[in-house]
Design an enzyme around this catalytic site. Structure first.
Site, PDB file in Angstrom:
ATOM      1  N   TYR A 135     -30.222  17.772 -46.764  1.00  0.00           N
ATOM      2  CA  TYR A 135     -31.010  16.598 -47.171  1.00  0.00           C
ATOM      3  C   TYR A 135     -31.064  16.429 -48.696  1.00  0.00           C
ATOM      4  CZ  TYR A 135     -34.889  13.417 -47.992  1.00  0.00           C
ATOM      5  OH  TYR A 135     -35.661  12.370 -48.473  1.00  0.00           O
ATOM      6  N   LYS A 144     -29.296  13.422 -50.959  1.00  0.00           N
ATOM      7  CA  LYS A 144     -30.070  12.497 -51.815  1.00  0.00           C
ATOM      8  C   LYS A 144     -29.570  12.572 -53.256  1.00  0.00           C
ATOM      9  CE  LYS A 144     -33.092  10.178 -50.578  1.00  0.00           C
ATOM     10  NZ  LYS A 144     -33.029   8.840 -49.928  1.00  0.00           N
TER      11      LYS A 144
END
Ligand SMILES: NC(=O)C1=CN([C@@H]2O[C@H](COP(=O)(O)OP(=O)(O)OC[C@H]3O[C@@H](n4cnc5c(N)ncnc54)[C@H](O)[C@@H]3O)[C@@H](O)[C@H]2O)C=CC1
Ligand SMILES: CC(C)CCC[C@@H](C)[C@H]1CC[C@H]2[C@@H]3[C@H](O)CC4=CC(=O)CC[C@]4(C)[C@H]3CC[C@]12C
Length: 369
Positions: free
Chosen positions: A159, A163
């Site tokens: 994650y 990002k």
């Protein structure tokens, strides 16, 4: 996008507009952007509440689509003045594969950028995350940091990696020529942990507390501070920066901004108790009930079980080595960059944010009240 007293003229597209943050951005735009003519809401799953928005003066267009599908994104972006790209796969629990997270968060963002370039859309706001900075894998604290604070941003989890890559793409695209020859103006907003109406993890904690007879058990020391920000203020910051991108393109283009407000710095659990406490839950223990080494062991066991059970079922508990590390590392921001650059002030005070969140928890079915 010059200010005019005439008919509203702007077309906005919000990707992920049916998500937790996306819904607040959508509602905030309808309330606070008088120049809006059409609002396009693009999401993998369209929510029923969209129907009620279609009766207002602004044309609301719901588009069911997937950011990983370039043609779908291009069709949705064509003719939009501003894109607010909030769509993303927020998964730190191992529900989705690393490949899927990368595909949605990185390729999806690439598709949005290319769609802006191809169709001539000039303004792009990206919802990044504090996770782009940290906490890093070494568990270094980030204490009252700002956008310029040096910090060793090293990630392994899919994650934050996704990002960070996506944010990089967005910032790098600033200044690219879009169709028609004008420059693309981009910026990225980095919320810390968002809370407020619609927050799934708060809902999970609340339900868990009810199951445990109105109690939650402290797992993290109260001294570990977490930056949290109210969803309404995050939405407001998106609306404001989108509005100012044209007027202040030279200053705002290619910039990152932490999302902040006046929410107090507290540990993740103590902060949640600001809302869950008035709803009848109690946090047991002034110190963690289990020693840290045992939590590390349990988190590792959960990771192992997840891996072993994967062929049979999805086992994705809240506690895993990554969430434990994040929850156990101080990460707070203190900055006024958004205020200096585009006049941001939180729209909701801490008291209002707290009250709104409490009312939302109380309204949940099975409430302890
Ligand atoms: N929740 C938090 O505490 C924080 C969230 N963020 C970022 O804010 C953004 C929004 O997050 P949340 O609202 O919390 O998540 P969410 O899961 O509630 O909303 C994400 C939305 O994106 C949509 N979506 C997912 N995959 C898609 C795809 N392939 N195509 C089109 N739409 C798709 C989902 O259907 C959902 O409506 C994300 O980009 C996230 O990384 C950043 C910092 C903190
Ligand atoms: C049982 C554990 C010991 C405690 C579990 C709490 C965790 C589930 C959450 C603690 C910190 C949260 C993360 C933080 O708020 C930063 C985030 C930013 C994002 O962009 C996405 C969400 C998240 C990673 C958030 C996820 C839940 C926590 C890890």
């Amino acid at each position: 996008m010059a200010e005019s007293a005439q008919a509203p003229e702007l077309v906005y597209l919000v990707t992920g507009g049916c998500g937790f943050l996306g819904e607040h951005v959508v509602r905030m735009l309808l309330e606070r952007e008088p120049r809006l003519r059409e609002l396009r809401i693009f999401d993998l799953h369209l929510s029923p509440w969209l129907e009620e928005l279609k009766t207002g003066p602004v044309q609301v267009t719901a588009i069911q689509g997937d950011v990983t599908q370039a043609q779908e994104v291009t069709a949705a972006v064509a003719g939009a003045h501003v894109v607010i790209h909030t769509a993303g796969l927020v998964d730190v629990f191992g529900r989705a594969s690393p490949e899927t997270i990368h595909k949605v968060n990185v390729w999806g963002t690439k598709n949005v950028i290319e769609a802006c370039v191809q169709t001539g859309t000039q303004f792009l706001v990206y919802t990044s995350s504090m996770e782009v900075v940290g906490p890093n894998i070494k568990g270094h604290p980030f204490y009252r940091g700002n956008e310029d604070t040096p910090y060793e941003a090293v990630h392994k989890h899919p994650y934050p990696c996704s990002k960070a890559l996506a944010e990089h793409l967005v910032l790098e695209a600033n200044g690219r020529k879009v169709r028609g020859g004008l420059p693309l103006v981009t910026c990225a907003l980095r919320p810390t942990g968002i809370y407020g109406e619609g927050h799934q993890i708060m809902r999970d904690f609340y339900r868990q507390g009810l199951r445990l007879g109105g109690r939650l058990f402290r797992a993290i020391p109260a001294s570990v501070e977490h930056g949290r920000v109210y969803v309404g203020n995050v939405a407001w910051m998106h609306v404001l920066v989108a509005r100012e991108l044209e007027q202040r393109a030279a200053l705002l283009g290619g910039q990152v901004y932490f999302c902040y407000d006046k929410s107090p710095y507290k540990s993740y659990e103590d902060f949640n108790m600001e809302f869950l406490g008035p709803c009848g839950l109690r946090l047991v223990g002034t110190r963690p009930l289990l020693p840290y080494w045992l939590l590390v062991l349990l988190a590792a066991l959960n990771a192992l079980l997840q891996w072993l059970l994967r062929p049979l079922l999805l086992y994705a508990p809240l506690l895993n080595p990554y969430t434990l590390a994040v929850a156990n590392t101080t990460f707070t921001v203190s900055t006024n960059k958004a205020q200096r650059h585009f006049g941001y002030e939180p729209l909701f005070s801490w008291e209002e944010s707290r009250t709104r969140t409490i009312l939302w928890v109380q309204a949940m079915e099975g409430s302890a009240q």
